[in-house]
Write an enzyme that holds these catalytic residues in place. Sequence first.
Site, PDB file in Angstrom:
ATOM      1  N   ASN A   1       0.842  -1.198   0.000  1.00 33.66           N
ATOM      2  CA  ASN A   1       0.000   0.000   0.000  1.00 33.66           C
ATOM      3  C   ASN A   1       0.872   1.241   0.000  1.00 33.66           C
ATOM      4  O   ASN A   1       1.839   1.334   0.767  1.00 33.66           O
ATOM      5  CB  ASN A   1      -0.901   0.019   1.241  1.00 33.66           C
ATOM      6  CG  ASN A   1      -2.241  -0.641   1.000  1.00 33.66           C
ATOM      7  OD1 ASN A   1      -2.619  -0.872  -0.134  1.00 33.66           O
ATOM      8  ND2 ASN A   1      -2.955  -0.930   2.069  1.00 33.66           N
ATOM      9  N   HIS A   2       0.541   2.194  -0.837  1.00 28.16           N
ATOM     10  CA  HIS A   2       1.249   3.475  -0.837  1.00 28.16           C
ATOM     11  C   HIS A   2       0.505   4.456   0.064  1.00 28.16           C
ATOM     12  O   HIS A   2      -0.712   4.346   0.247  1.00 28.16           O
ATOM     13  CB  HIS A   2       1.322   4.026  -2.270  1.00 28.16           C
ATOM     14  CG  HIS A   2       2.221   3.242  -3.162  1.00 28.16           C
ATOM     15  ND1 HIS A   2       3.484   3.661  -3.519  1.00 28.16           N
ATOM     16  CD2 HIS A   2       2.047   2.044  -3.773  1.00 28.16           C
ATOM     17  CE1 HIS A   2       4.041   2.764  -4.316  1.00 28.16           C
ATOM     18  NE2 HIS A   2       3.193   1.775  -4.485  1.00 28.16           N
ATOM     19  N   PRO A   3       1.197   5.454   0.616  1.00 31.53           N
ATOM     20  CA  PRO A   3       0.558   6.430   1.521  1.00 31.53           C
ATOM     21  C   PRO A   3      -0.237   7.476   0.734  1.00 31.53           C
ATOM     22  O   PRO A   3       0.063   8.674   0.763  1.00 31.53           O
ATOM     23  CB  PRO A   3       1.750   7.031   2.263  1.00 31.53           C
ATOM     24  CG  PRO A   3       2.875   6.951   1.284  1.00 31.53           C
ATOM     25  CD  PRO A   3       2.651   5.670   0.516  1.00 31.53           C
ATOM     26  N   THR A   4      -1.259   7.036   0.034  1.00 39.54           N
ATOM     27  CA  THR A   4      -1.999   7.888  -0.897  1.00 39.54           C
ATOM     28  C   THR A   4      -2.707   9.041  -0.206  1.00 39.54           C
ATOM     29  O   THR A   4      -2.815  10.141  -0.767  1.00 39.54           O
ATOM     30  CB  THR A   4      -3.020   7.025  -1.657  1.00 39.54           C
ATOM     31  OG1 THR A   4      -2.313   5.988  -2.355  1.00 39.54           O
ATOM     32  CG2 THR A   4      -3.802   7.842  -2.668  1.00 39.54           C
TER      33      THR A   4
END
Length: 204
Positions: free
Chosen positions: A69-72
């Site tokens: 997961n990216h820190p969107t």
Amino acid sequence: MLKEYDNIEDDVVLIDTELGRYTQVQAHSELEDVTFGDYTYCAGYNQIFAADIGKFCSIASFVRINPGNHPTYTRPAQHHFTYRRKQFGFGKDDEAFFEWRKESRVHIGNDVWLGHGVTVMPGVTIGNGAVVGSGAVVTHDVPPYTVVAGVPAKKIRMRFSDDIIAALERIRWWDWSHEEIKERMADFEDLETFIRKYDVSDEK
């Protein structure tokens, strides 16, 4: 015939991973922070991270479990330079970010079948006996013995009636010894006979 241990093909990366008896990891797979229950296999080109996987699971090729997961929604940039800082000469890696990733473990029960190209998103739990159709993206928990498919994955049907599911959960055949399974192999050919013979509960 599979060996009791170390059925690992070429070009496999295992990091902090525990494999049970008669498990198999086929070529070009990467497993990190993973537990594999006895008899579970993955068929190659798999990426699995921070997951606890039960016994007798069938994981087809190109399945990905717990992708990054990216820190969107929490940082001004979602690219991995904000946490993999060493690669770019920006200082020490953000270890807190990686610990956060590990907290979103995937939990998969026993006798689960994940079809070709399935993606199981972080934090998902898949119950015993479930089936996930090829290409599905699993974003929510899947109850035991449920068949799901699609993007995002949705319920298609149940494998069995509630009574049969309850009986199988009571029998817990996946906890039998290797010798018991060998002795009872013929009984696995017919569901009704199997339940009649091994479900000793008063709830029958």
